[in-house]
Design a protein around this motif. Structure first.
Motif, PDB file in Angstrom:
ATOM      1  N   MET A  76       0.842  -1.185   0.000  1.00 29.99           N
ATOM      2  CA  MET A  76       0.000   0.000   0.000  1.00 29.99           C
ATOM      3  C   MET A  76       0.883   1.243   0.000  1.00 29.99           C
ATOM      4  N   GLN A  77       0.487   2.197  -0.783  1.00 36.86           N
ATOM      5  CA  GLN A  77       1.194   3.470  -0.859  1.00 36.86           C
ATOM      6  C   GLN A  77       0.217   4.587  -0.499  1.00 36.86           C
ATOM      7  N   ILE A  78       0.659   5.506   0.345  1.00 34.24           N
ATOM      8  CA  ILE A  78      -0.105   6.720   0.631  1.00 34.24           C
ATOM      9  C   ILE A  78       0.579   7.834  -0.146  1.00 34.24           C
ATOM     10  N   ARG A  79      -0.195   8.561  -0.920  1.00 29.44           N
ATOM     11  CA  ARG A  79       0.386   9.645  -1.722  1.00 29.44           C
ATOM     12  C   ARG A  79      -0.584  10.801  -1.805  1.00 29.44           C
ATOM     13  N   ARG A  80      -0.029  11.968  -2.153  1.00 31.92           N
ATOM     14  CA  ARG A  80      -0.891  13.111  -2.447  1.00 31.92           C
ATOM     15  C   ARG A  80      -1.727  12.769  -3.674  1.00 31.92           C
ATOM     16  N   ALA A  81      -2.980  13.063  -3.598  1.00 30.91           N
ATOM     17  CA  ALA A  81      -3.870  12.790  -4.723  1.00 30.91           C
ATOM     18  C   ALA A  81      -3.603  13.777  -5.853  1.00 30.91           C
ATOM     19  N   THR A  82      -3.931  13.351  -7.048  1.00 34.54           N
ATOM     20  CA  THR A  82      -3.857  14.210  -8.224  1.00 34.54           C
ATOM     21  C   THR A  82      -5.271  14.395  -8.777  1.00 34.54           C
ATOM     22  N   GLU A  83      -5.393  15.318  -9.672  1.00 36.11           N
ATOM     23  CA  GLU A  83      -6.696  15.581 -10.278  1.00 36.11           C
ATOM     24  C   GLU A  83      -7.282  14.322 -10.915  1.00 36.11           C
ATOM     25  N   ALA A  84      -6.428  13.432 -11.406  1.00 34.44           N
ATOM     26  CA  ALA A  84      -6.892  12.186 -12.022  1.00 34.44           C
ATOM     27  C   ALA A  84      -7.616  11.288 -11.013  1.00 34.44           C
ATOM     28  N   ASP A  85      -7.382  11.491  -9.731  1.00 35.33           N
ATOM     29  CA  ASP A  85      -8.046  10.705  -8.678  1.00 35.33           C
ATOM     30  C   ASP A  85      -9.415  11.275  -8.306  1.00 35.33           C
ATOM     31  N   GLY A  86      -9.766  12.423  -8.863  1.00 34.49           N
ATOM     32  CA  GLY A  86     -10.951  13.155  -8.425  1.00 34.49           C
ATOM     33  C   GLY A  86     -12.256  12.391  -8.505  1.00 34.49           C
ATOM     34  N   VAL A  87     -12.485  11.670  -9.599  1.00 34.39           N
ATOM     35  CA  VAL A  87     -13.751  10.936  -9.740  1.00 34.39           C
ATOM     36  C   VAL A  87     -13.853   9.852  -8.668  1.00 34.39           C
ATOM     37  N   ALA A  88     -12.754   9.148  -8.412  1.00 34.74           N
ATOM     38  CA  ALA A  88     -12.763   8.112  -7.363  1.00 34.74           C
ATOM     39  C   ALA A  88     -13.003   8.739  -5.995  1.00 34.74           C
ATOM     40  N   ILE A  89     -12.338   9.859  -5.708  1.00 36.09           N
ATOM     41  CA  ILE A  89     -12.534  10.539  -4.421  1.00 36.09           C
ATOM     42  C   ILE A  89     -13.990  10.960  -4.260  1.00 36.09           C
ATOM     43  N   ALA A  90     -14.580  11.511  -5.312  1.00 34.79           N
ATOM     44  CA  ALA A  90     -15.994  11.899  -5.252  1.00 34.79           C
ATOM     45  C   ALA A  90     -16.872  10.676  -4.960  1.00 34.79           C
ATOM     46  N   GLY A  91     -16.556   9.565  -5.587  1.00 40.53           N
ATOM     47  CA  GLY A  91     -17.307   8.335  -5.326  1.00 40.53           C
ATOM     48  C   GLY A  91     -17.194   7.896  -3.874  1.00 40.53           C
ATOM     49  N   PHE A  92     -15.993   8.021  -3.310  1.00 38.55           N
ATOM     50  CA  PHE A  92     -15.810   7.682  -1.894  1.00 38.55           C
ATOM     51  C   PHE A  92     -16.687   8.577  -1.023  1.00 38.55           C
ATOM     52  N   GLN A  93     -16.740   9.865  -1.333  1.00 37.69           N
ATOM     53  CA  GLN A  93     -17.516  10.794  -0.520  1.00 37.69           C
ATOM     54  C   GLN A  93     -19.012  10.499  -0.599  1.00 37.69           C
ATOM     55  N   ILE A  94     -19.466  10.115  -1.771  1.00 36.59           N
ATOM     56  CA  ILE A  94     -20.876   9.760  -1.944  1.00 36.59           C
ATOM     57  C   ILE A  94     -21.206   8.527  -1.101  1.00 36.59           C
TER      58      ILE A  94
END
Length: 150
Positions: free
Chosen positions: A1-19
């Motif tokens: 597992m890697q923890i990293r700063r998110a990039t704009e390309a991760d945005g759709v997945a992040i939005a899905g997590f928030q939903i």
């Protein structure tokens, strides 16, 4: 597992997590377009914060938003750990602990004076996790008013 700063390309997945988090934690159905726009805004306007993601061999496992609070008492910034989400199949496997250690190290290497978060009063599992990482409950209660139409 890697923890990293998110990039704009991760945005759709992040939005899905928030939903998913809104439905799991509060039974609220969020508008996907609004959430995607909100996440994208953080990337376009970094003054609002920044995201981290946990990534494994099977893709993204979760995300965390860091928001900034100016503390006049400390003449410094405090980071708020916000919008924590780990997909159910990866919970209780140390994902948040890895997020926390990464965030704590980055904050310690900068001028950030502290880390804060809020948790639902009945969420004993989360409270236990946060306490195991050295966080303590404070004497403050959270109050809010959400302004309709905003």
């Amino acid at each position: 597992m890697q923890i990293r700063r998110a990039t704009e390309a991760d945005g759709v997945a992040i939005a899905g997590f928030q939903i998913k988090m809104a439905m799991e934690s509060e039974g609220i159905t969020l508008d996907r377009a609004t959430v995607e726009q909100g996440v994208a805004r953080v990337f376009r306007e970094p003054r609002w914060g920044h995201y981290y993601v946990a990534e494994g061999s099977d893709g993204l496992m979760g995300s965390v938003l860091i928001q900034y609070e100016w503390s006049d008492w400390r003449n410094a910034v405090v980071w708020w750990i916000h919008s924590v989400y780990v997909i159910p199949s990866h919970r209780r496997q140390g994902v948040f602990a890895r997020f926390f250690r990464t965030i704590q190290k980055e904050a310690s290497d900068s001028s950030v004076k502290g880390l804060r978060l809020y948790v639902e009063k009945e969420n004993a599992t989360a409270k236990s996790c946060y306490q195991s990482l050295g966080m303590t409950s404070q004497r403050y209660d959270l109050y809010e008013v959400m302004l309709s139409g905003r």
